[in-house]
Design an enzyme around this catalytic site. Structure first.
Site, PDB file in Angstrom:
ATOM      1  N   GLN A 168       0.859  -1.190   0.000  1.00 44.97           N
ATOM      2  CA  GLN A 168       0.000   0.000   0.000  1.00 44.97           C
ATOM      3  C   GLN A 168       0.893   1.237   0.000  1.00 44.97           C
ATOM      4  OE1 GLN A 168      -1.955   0.103   3.749  1.00 44.97           O
ATOM      5  NE2 GLN A 168      -3.363   1.750   3.261  1.00 44.97           N
ATOM      6  N   GLY A 169       0.991   1.916  -1.129  1.00 44.25           N
ATOM      7  CA  GLY A 169       1.882   3.072  -1.256  1.00 44.25           C
ATOM      8  C   GLY A 169       1.133   4.365  -1.020  1.00 44.25           C
TER       9      GLY A 169
ATOM     10  N   SER B  36       1.754   6.621   2.348  1.00 38.98           N
ATOM     11  CA  SER B  36       2.529   7.615   3.105  1.00 38.98           C
ATOM     12  C   SER B  36       3.780   8.059   2.355  1.00 38.98           C
ATOM     13  CB  SER B  36       2.973   7.022   4.447  1.00 38.98           C
ATOM     14  OG  SER B  36       1.884   6.513   5.139  1.00 38.98           O
TER      15      SER B  36
ATOM     16  N   SER C 268       4.722  -1.254   4.097  1.00 37.08           N
ATOM     17  CA  SER C 268       4.785  -2.650   4.568  1.00 37.08           C
ATOM     18  C   SER C 268       4.734  -3.573   3.353  1.00 37.08           C
ATOM     19  CB  SER C 268       3.598  -2.966   5.476  1.00 37.08           C
ATOM     20  OG  SER C 268       3.487  -2.023   6.500  1.00 37.08           O
TER      21      SER C 268
ATOM     22  N   GLU D 258      -9.146  -0.975   6.249  1.00 39.55           N
ATOM     23  CA  GLU D 258      -8.009  -1.220   7.136  1.00 39.55           C
ATOM     24  C   GLU D 258      -8.409  -1.041   8.605  1.00 39.55           C
ATOM     25  OE1 GLU D 258      -4.695   1.494   6.530  1.00 39.55           O
ATOM     26  OE2 GLU D 258      -3.292  -0.076   7.117  1.00 39.55           O
TER      27      GLU D 258
ATOM     28  N   GLU E 104      -4.238  10.074  17.570  1.00 41.40           N
ATOM     29  CA  GLU E 104      -4.722  11.466  17.534  1.00 41.40           C
ATOM     30  C   GLU E 104      -5.653  11.665  16.341  1.00 41.40           C
ATOM     31  OE1 GLU E 104      -1.541  10.578  17.848  1.00 41.40           O
ATOM     32  OE2 GLU E 104      -1.045  11.270  19.865  1.00 41.40           O
TER      33      GLU E 104
HETATM   34  C1  LIG Z   1       4.048  -0.447  11.523  1.00 41.05           C
HETATM   35  C2  LIG Z   1       3.667   0.556  10.464  1.00 41.05           C
HETATM   36  C3  LIG Z   1       3.284   0.119   9.213  1.00 41.05           C
HETATM   37  C4  LIG Z   1       2.946   1.053   8.226  1.00 41.05           C
HETATM   38  N1  LIG Z   1       2.603   0.601   6.983  1.00 41.05           N
HETATM   39  C5  LIG Z   1       2.307   1.484   6.001  1.00 41.05           C
HETATM   40  C6  LIG Z   1       2.015   1.034   4.674  1.00 41.05           C
HETATM   41  O1  LIG Z   1       2.027  -0.160   4.390  1.00 41.05           O
HETATM   42  N2  LIG Z   1       1.750   1.952   3.726  1.00 41.05           N
HETATM   43  C7  LIG Z   1       1.721   3.300   4.009  1.00 41.05           C
HETATM   44  O2  LIG Z   1       1.442   4.081   3.104  1.00 41.05           O
HETATM   45  N3  LIG Z   1       2.001   3.770   5.254  1.00 41.05           N
HETATM   46  C8  LIG Z   1       2.298   2.885   6.244  1.00 41.05           C
HETATM   47  N4  LIG Z   1       2.610   3.347   7.513  1.00 41.05           N
HETATM   48  C9  LIG Z   1       2.675   4.786   7.737  1.00 41.05           C
HETATM   49  C10 LIG Z   1       1.544   5.343   8.584  1.00 41.05           C
HETATM   50  O3  LIG Z   1       0.334   5.348   7.867  1.00 41.05           O
HETATM   51  C11 LIG Z   1       1.961   6.751   9.037  1.00 41.05           C
HETATM   52  O4  LIG Z   1       3.093   6.597   9.857  1.00 41.05           O
HETATM   53  C12 LIG Z   1       0.847   7.454   9.790  1.00 41.05           C
HETATM   54  O5  LIG Z   1      -0.213   7.772   8.941  1.00 41.05           O
HETATM   55  C13 LIG Z   1       1.353   8.736  10.478  1.00 41.05           C
HETATM   56  O6  LIG Z   1       2.027   9.555   9.561  1.00 41.05           O
HETATM   57  P1  LIG Z   1       3.500  10.142   9.867  1.00 41.05           P
HETATM   58  O7  LIG Z   1       4.345   8.992  10.306  1.00 41.05           O
HETATM   59  O8  LIG Z   1       3.919  10.921   8.703  1.00 41.05           O
HETATM   60  O9  LIG Z   1       3.312  11.082  11.137  1.00 41.05           O
HETATM   61  P2  LIG Z   1       2.736  12.551  11.123  1.00 41.05           P
HETATM   62  O10 LIG Z   1       1.505  12.615  10.333  1.00 41.05           O
HETATM   63  O11 LIG Z   1       3.845  13.493  10.777  1.00 41.05           O
HETATM   64  O12 LIG Z   1       2.351  12.735  12.650  1.00 41.05           O
HETATM   65  C14 LIG Z   1       3.312  13.048  13.654  1.00 41.05           C
HETATM   66  C15 LIG Z   1       2.567  13.242  14.969  1.00 41.05           C
HETATM   67  O13 LIG Z   1       1.649  14.359  14.849  1.00 41.05           O
HETATM   68  C16 LIG Z   1       0.320  13.949  15.180  1.00 41.05           C
HETATM   69  N5  LIG Z   1      -0.636  14.639  14.324  1.00 41.05           N
HETATM   70  C17 LIG Z   1      -0.570  14.782  12.972  1.00 41.05           C
HETATM   71  N6  LIG Z   1      -1.648  15.467  12.506  1.00 41.05           N
HETATM   72  C18 LIG Z   1      -2.418  15.744  13.589  1.00 41.05           C
HETATM   73  C19 LIG Z   1      -3.660  16.427  13.763  1.00 41.05           C
HETATM   74  N7  LIG Z   1      -4.340  16.939  12.715  1.00 41.05           N
HETATM   75  N8  LIG Z   1      -4.169  16.522  15.022  1.00 41.05           N
HETATM   76  C20 LIG Z   1      -3.502  15.984  16.095  1.00 41.05           C
HETATM   77  N9  LIG Z   1      -2.302  15.343  15.974  1.00 41.05           N
HETATM   78  C21 LIG Z   1      -1.779  15.221  14.746  1.00 41.05           C
HETATM   79  C22 LIG Z   1       0.310  12.455  14.909  1.00 41.05           C
HETATM   80  O14 LIG Z   1      -0.717  11.798  15.654  1.00 41.05           O
HETATM   81  C23 LIG Z   1       1.701  12.034  15.340  1.00 41.05           C
HETATM   82  O15 LIG Z   1       1.749  11.867  16.737  1.00 41.05           O
HETATM   83  C24 LIG Z   1       2.961   2.432   8.512  1.00 41.05           C
HETATM   84  C25 LIG Z   1       3.336   2.880   9.794  1.00 41.05           C
HETATM   85  C26 LIG Z   1       3.703   1.947  10.756  1.00 41.05           C
HETATM   86  C27 LIG Z   1       4.109   2.462  12.123  1.00 41.05           C
END
Ligand SMILES: Cc1cc2nc3c(=O)[nH]c(=O)nc-3n(C[C@H](O)[C@H](O)[C@H](O)COP(=O)(O)OP(=O)(O)OC[C@H]3O[C@@H](n4cnc5c(N)ncnc54)[C@H](O)[C@@H]3O)c2cc1C
Length: 395
Positions: free
Chosen positions: A127-128, A130, A162, A245, A378
């Protein structure tokens, strides 16, 4: 909500039980410690067996190789799989999220091409979504796809993908129109991961695994017919994938959690804190009992969600409620384990003093990601705040 099984549900359960009895592999525990690639081929073979028995995707419509199972039957399916400690299926994203999205939005040609190989695990999907600057705020993503003749030319980067390391295909969200509001210029492409210009790099996690990846796209040519849904309607397609999901995991996880808490209760009699078995420590007893109660709540909440979908046909906010609930509960259970085992809890698989051959040290580290993957806690609270409580949007 009537939770008594109907005659048809009993028949479904008995048929599945009989099939699992003679087919479920007994040696998964030995395989799970092998390097990711080796254990993955084992899971692929297991999914293939389920597929041949007609059990790979019970919720899918019969015409696409499923059993058109009711939500109660799906719940029975996961309970029975957990009861016999069946291994997971290799193509979990294909079966749980991407296949259903293709069934909902795909052309007949796409369904015929992709669905059977998702079921049989011949093609693994990733799933592409992020990107380095687009996680919670997914609509800010920058990977672009430019139409040139009958191909899109894709450039950009994805992260945290992933199964990227083993994926044959990827559901990729791209920007097809940079001139309109950010949610409106997105599309979803189905990309062959073997296409020239796709580069996958491993990301090492604190568990030691490289379960997910960075993916770079440099002038990757994707046939225009591989668009899923309409051009610039990618936001709706992607949100559907996310709904699958968030909504689907609770049912599968409940019994795993129950197994974990039962094991902790068992171990609390043999592990000592301050000279006494942990089971006699007032605080440990309180925490174990609290988690046990919460695991029951998780089950009822899931059944309530199933009941509501059966009645109304649409998923409600339960998906977000369950997502927050299971991810934070899982971390609390793992925390108790660490408190109970002390330094032994930190030993890894292969160390002769590791508790249950390191599953607790692995579990503690891996569950840190639970409150991030599939939308952070969040973000789930924002969804509940806005869509359920009617509070103003967070952004
Ligand atoms: C084990 C694992 C598997 C994953 N697998 C995939 C995958 O297969 N494909 C894929 O595309 N992605 C995948 N991801 C990515 C995942 O979807 C993102 O990590 C997630 O959506 C959060 O985005 P970010 O890491 O950019 O954090 P950010 O969005 O930068 O967030 C950073 C912090 O800010 C907080 N925050 C952000 N916006 C708000 C808001 N509006 N209000 C309050 N708080 C906020 C968040 O809660 C977090 O604590 C995976 C992540 C993990 C940990």
């Amino acid at each position: 909500m009537d939770l008594n099984l109907t005659a048809a549900e009993k028949q479904f359960r008995d048929e599945l039980r009989a099939w699992l009895e003679s087919n479920v592999p007994k040696d998964w525990n030995e395989w799970r410690e092998k390097p990711l690639e080796e254990s993955f081929s084992y899971l692929r073979a297991w999914q293939r067996k389920l597929y041949e028995g007609g059990w790979a995707a019970v919720s899918w419509p019969k015409e696409y190789g499923g059993r058109s199972a009711t939500l109660m039957e799906q719940s029975i399916f996961w309970e029975e799989m957990a009861r016999v400690e069946a291994p997971p299926m290799a193509n979990s994203l294909g079966l749980g999220l991407i296949g259903p999205t293709i069934i909902a939005y795909g052309t007949e040609e796409q369904k015929a091409r992709f669905i059977p190989k998702i079921l049989s695990a011949e093609e693994i999907w990733c799933q592409g979504f992020s990107e380095p600057n687009a996680g919670s705020d997914l609509a800010s993503l920058q990977t672009e796809a430019r139409l040139e003749g009958d191909h899109y030319i894709v450039n950009g980067q994805k992260v945290w993908t992933s199964y990227g390391w083993i994926g044959s295909w990827c559901e990729l969200v791209v920007r097809t129109d940079p001139t309109v509001a950010k949610h409106k210029g997105l599309s979803v492409l189905l990309i062959d991961m073997k296409s020239p210009g796709v580069e996958v790099r491993p990301l090492r996690q604190m568990t030691g695994e490289s379960e997910f990846n960075e993916i770079f796209f440099r002038d990757v040519r994707v046939p225009a017919k591989n668009i899923l849904g309409k051009v610039n309607d990618g936001w709706n397609v992607a949100v559907s994938t996310l709904m699958y999901e968030r909504g689907s995991y609770g049912a599968r996880l409940h019994l795993l959690f129950k197994r974990n808490i039962n094991r902790l209760i068992e171990l609390s009699h043999t592990f000592h804190n301050n000279g006494l078995p942990a089971a006699k420590d007032a605080l440990t007893r309180q925490k174990l009992a609290q988690c046990y109660a919460e695991i029951e709540i998780m089950r009822w909440n899931q059944l309530r969600a199933f009941s509501r979908i059966t009645a109304t046909g649409v998923p409600g906010p339960e998906g977000s409620i369950q997502k927050i609930f299971w991810s934070e509960l899982n971390q609390r259970v793992q925390q108790i384990a660490q408190e109970m085992f002390g330094a032994y809890g930190q030993l890894l698989a292969g160390d002769k003093f590791a508790v249950d051959n390191g599953i607790w040290s692995y579990g503690y580290l891996r569950t840190r990601g639970n409150t991030i993957e599939a939308g952070t806690s969040e973000v789930q609270r924002n969804i509940i705040g806005h869509f359920v409580l009617g509070l103003p949007r967070s952004y």
